[in-house]
Scaffold this active site. Structure first.
Site, PDB file in Angstrom:
ATOM      1  N   HIS A  60      26.081  77.514  77.279  1.00 31.45           N
ATOM      2  CA  HIS A  60      26.475  76.376  78.135  1.00 31.45           C
ATOM      3  C   HIS A  60      26.994  75.225  77.270  1.00 31.45           C
ATOM      4  CE1 HIS A  60      23.170  77.922  81.038  1.00 31.45           C
ATOM      5  NE2 HIS A  60      24.326  78.201  81.601  1.00 31.45           N
ATOM      6  N   LYS A 106      17.509  79.196  95.504  1.00 32.04           N
ATOM      7  CA  LYS A 106      17.253  79.896  94.246  1.00 32.04           C
ATOM      8  C   LYS A 106      15.879  79.525  93.698  1.00 32.04           C
ATOM      9  CE  LYS A 106      20.348  81.376  90.619  1.00 32.04           C
ATOM     10  NZ  LYS A 106      21.536  81.106  89.830  1.00 32.04           N
ATOM     11  N   ARG A 132      32.118  84.905  80.758  1.00 29.20           N
ATOM     12  CA  ARG A 132      31.715  85.617  79.544  1.00 29.20           C
ATOM     13  C   ARG A 132      32.327  87.006  79.454  1.00 29.20           C
ATOM     14  NH1 ARG A 132      25.557  84.726  80.924  1.00 29.20           N
ATOM     15  NH2 ARG A 132      26.572  85.331  82.851  1.00 29.20           N
ATOM     16  N   SER A 163      20.815  82.489  80.799  1.00 29.93           N
ATOM     17  CA  SER A 163      19.528  81.801  81.002  1.00 29.93           C
ATOM     18  C   SER A 163      18.446  82.801  81.388  1.00 29.93           C
ATOM     19  CB  SER A 163      19.657  80.759  82.121  1.00 29.93           C
ATOM     20  OG  SER A 163      20.557  79.767  81.763  1.00 29.93           O
TER      21      SER A 163
HETATM   22  O1  PNS Z   1      24.485  78.668  87.115  1.00 28.79           O
HETATM   23  P1  PNS Z   1      24.735  79.302  88.455  1.00 28.79           P
HETATM   24  O2  PNS Z   1      23.421  79.630  89.139  1.00 28.79           O
HETATM   25  O3  PNS Z   1      25.654  80.494  88.371  1.00 28.79           O
HETATM   26  O4  PNS Z   1      25.492  78.171  89.319  1.00 28.79           O
HETATM   27  C1  PNS Z   1      25.835  78.425  90.662  1.00 28.79           C
HETATM   28  C2  PNS Z   1      26.191  77.104  91.387  1.00 28.79           C
HETATM   29  C3  PNS Z   1      25.042  76.145  91.294  1.00 28.79           C
HETATM   30  C4  PNS Z   1      27.429  76.521  90.751  1.00 28.79           C
HETATM   31  C5  PNS Z   1      26.487  77.478  92.873  1.00 28.79           C
HETATM   32  O5  PNS Z   1      25.410  78.197  93.394  1.00 28.79           O
HETATM   33  C6  PNS Z   1      26.740  76.231  93.725  1.00 28.79           C
HETATM   34  O6  PNS Z   1      27.791  75.649  93.653  1.00 28.79           O
HETATM   35  N1  PNS Z   1      25.714  75.859  94.540  1.00 28.79           N
HETATM   36  C7  PNS Z   1      25.816  74.718  95.406  1.00 28.79           C
HETATM   37  C8  PNS Z   1      25.902  75.157  96.879  1.00 28.79           C
HETATM   38  C9  PNS Z   1      27.313  75.559  97.228  1.00 28.79           C
HETATM   39  O7  PNS Z   1      28.252  74.781  97.161  1.00 28.79           O
HETATM   40  N2  PNS Z   1      27.463  76.842  97.634  1.00 28.79           N
HETATM   41  C10 PNS Z   1      28.758  77.404  97.948  1.00 28.79           C
HETATM   42  C11 PNS Z   1      29.495  77.810  96.678  1.00 28.79           C
HETATM   43  S1  PNS Z   1      30.360  79.268  96.951  1.00 28.79           S
END
Ligand code: PNS
Length: 160
Positions: free
Chosen positions: A20, A44, A92, A130
């Site tokens: 990150h 989550k 990645r 992570s």
């Molecule tokens: O590190 P991650 O878990 O891959 O990040 C995912 C994240 C937090 C970017 C994604 O889950 C997100 O944007 N969550 C906020 C809720 C949202 O907007 N959901 C619709 C996105 S398709």
């Protein structure tokens, strides 16, 4: 300066890894302002609370044009609130592609002004995630080289 492009790097950062950090450094060289945004995502199950994640990130990220924040709800709404239309995500390997593609297109469907820009981490971080760091830490393995020192310290306490 007014009208500067604000790029948002959203994620769970549960916890922040050196992969990150590499993406954050790369983004900070391209965009005048980068906001690293920790998702307060109730769907989550996170190991670290938002406060813990923010704390580790504030200790680890010391770049002048990088800010750290958290958000709840939809990413597109957060972007709108802070006046951004650029999302940064790290890519990645091919295995990341489907999820990232789906998310980028969904965000664009929710708001067609949003552009997602993918940055590749250094090849030495392509295997790093992570979830793997959490697993190694919880099973007593050596994860020191995968995370910044502040994250290492907090994780050692959590998994002792
Ligand atoms: O590190 P991650 O878990 O891959 O990040 C995912 C994240 C937090 C970017 C994604 O889950 C997100 O944007 N969550 C906020 C809720 C949202 O907007 N959901 C619709 C996105 S398709």
């Amino acid at each position: 300066m007014k009208n500067e492009i604000i790029a948002v790097y959203p994620g769970s950062f549960d916890p922040l890894t050196k992969g990150h950090l590499d993406i954050i450094e790369k983004a900070s060289k391209i965009f005048p302002v980068v906001v690293v945004a920790v998702a307060n995502n109730y769907s989550k199950q996170n190991t670290f609370s938002v406060t813990e994640r923010l704390g580790m990130m504030k200790e680890s990220i010391k770049i002048k044009n990088v800010k750290i924040d958290s958000f709840s709800g939809l990413l597109v709404d957060y972007l709108d609130n802070i006046g951004s239309f650029v999302v940064i995500r790290g890519l990645r390997a091919l295995s990341d592609f489907e999820y990232e593609f789906q998310m980028a297109l969904m965000n664009r469907t929710l708001n067609n002004k949003i552009e997602t820009i993918f940055l590749m981490p250094d090849h030495k971080y392509t295997f790093l995630s992570s979830s793997m760091v959490r697993e190694i830490a919880s099973l007593g393995g050596n994860f020191k080289n995968f995370v910044p020192p502040a994250v290492y310290k907090t994780m050692k306490k959590k998994f002792k």
